[in-house]
Scaffold this motif. Sequence first.
Motif, short mmCIF file in Angstrom:
data_model
loop_
_atom_site.label_atom_id
_atom_site.label_comp_id
_atom_site.label_asym_id
_atom_site.label_seq_id
_atom_site.Cartn_x
_atom_site.Cartn_y
_atom_site.Cartn_z
N GLU A 52 84.96 53.55 64.21
CA GLU A 52 83.27 52.69 64.29
C GLU A 52 83.13 52.01 65.44
N MET A 53 84.03 52.79 66.88
CA MET A 53 82.79 51.63 67.93
C MET A 53 82.18 53.54 68.22
N CYS A 103 87.96 47.37 66.84
CA CYS A 103 87.51 47.59 66.03
C CYS A 103 88.41 49.48 65.80
N ARG A 120 78.93 42.54 65.97
CA ARG A 120 79.36 41.97 66.30
C ARG A 120 79.54 41.24 67.88
N ALA A 121 77.58 42.00 68.28
CA ALA A 121 78.34 42.21 70.01
C ALA A 121 77.68 40.50 70.22
N PRO A 137 74.73 49.02 65.48
CA PRO A 137 75.25 48.07 65.55
C PRO A 137 76.08 47.16 64.51
N ASP A 138 77.66 46.78 64.91
CA ASP A 138 78.45 46.75 63.61
C ASP A 138 78.02 44.83 63.67
N SER A 188 81.95 59.46 65.64
CA SER A 188 82.76 58.12 64.21
C SER A 188 82.98 59.01 62.83
N ARG A 219 81.14 54.88 66.00
CA ARG A 219 79.14 54.86 65.40
C ARG A 219 78.60 53.63 66.26
N VAL A 220 78.88 52.56 67.00
CA VAL A 220 78.01 51.42 67.79
C VAL A 220 77.85 52.28 68.32
#
Length: 293
Positions: free
Chosen positions: A201-202, A197, A213-214, A210-211, A61, A204-205
């Motif tokens: 960014e993905m 994203c 958006r789940a 978590p971002d 990330s 890092r998820v």
Amino acid sequence: MSVEHAGAAAPHDHVRTPGDRHATGYDDETRARLTADAQEIIARYPQARSALLPMLHLVQSEDGYVSPRGIAFCAATLGLSTAEVSAVATFYTQYKRHPNGTYTVGVCTNTLCAIMGGDAIWEELSEHLGIGHDETTDDGAITLERIECNAACDYAPVVMVNWEFFDNQTPASAVEVVDRLVEGAPVAPTRGAASVCTFKEMSRVLAGFPDGRADEGVAAGEATLRGTLLAKERGWTAPSFDADEREATTGATHGEPAAGEAQSSADRPVTTPADVSPAGEQRKQSSDDAKES
């Protein structure tokens, strides 16, 4: 001093080209930030080395791929050798060993998607973008991949962008998606999050941060739920399987298979001369020792 601490860091958005040297260390601010994140990841596990997989996503990330300095950082943080970290990073295809595009576009060409048009989508995108498998466009926007299975056969043919679903695609619709990504226009998956994203960014998820958006969008669509709806409409239920039936099926008492029987995890009994010979015993001991080391 480990390689992770040596040298100056490259600019954050640097894309390495053939002949360039890898950056060999993070600047103090970046290293401090990654260390704080790494400690949060490590705290989730009883043994520090178990944190390696999410930590590889963490450095990905940061750099957009698992870089040599990322490998060195993971090794130094977890007390592993760089060879051990590299062995894991090269085993899983989600870890990229060279700079990746802002968006990874994966086209499923496995059996069902292929016969539903996946091969045609792949050929169209490859020609349109001018790249092949695991290659990236010159502007760094798109990395194209053949995917063995996107685990969404009920929506074949399927394309994924940074692991977000684009269902029931055609060559024309897939080209439209990548063109919008290149233009920087908003792109919405057919299921899941409300927008796509970036690859960083993905990553890092996937590292476990978590971002938020789940819970966006539709997770299970009509095709996925069709069997459940039919069962409710027609009163279908799964057959029962009680203890007596289980015992009759396995041939064991109390519903548990005996050692050596099917479904048993117990060691099978000694049955051949090789099993009891000195050479056989030595091989078995050597194997057990290797498993313990």
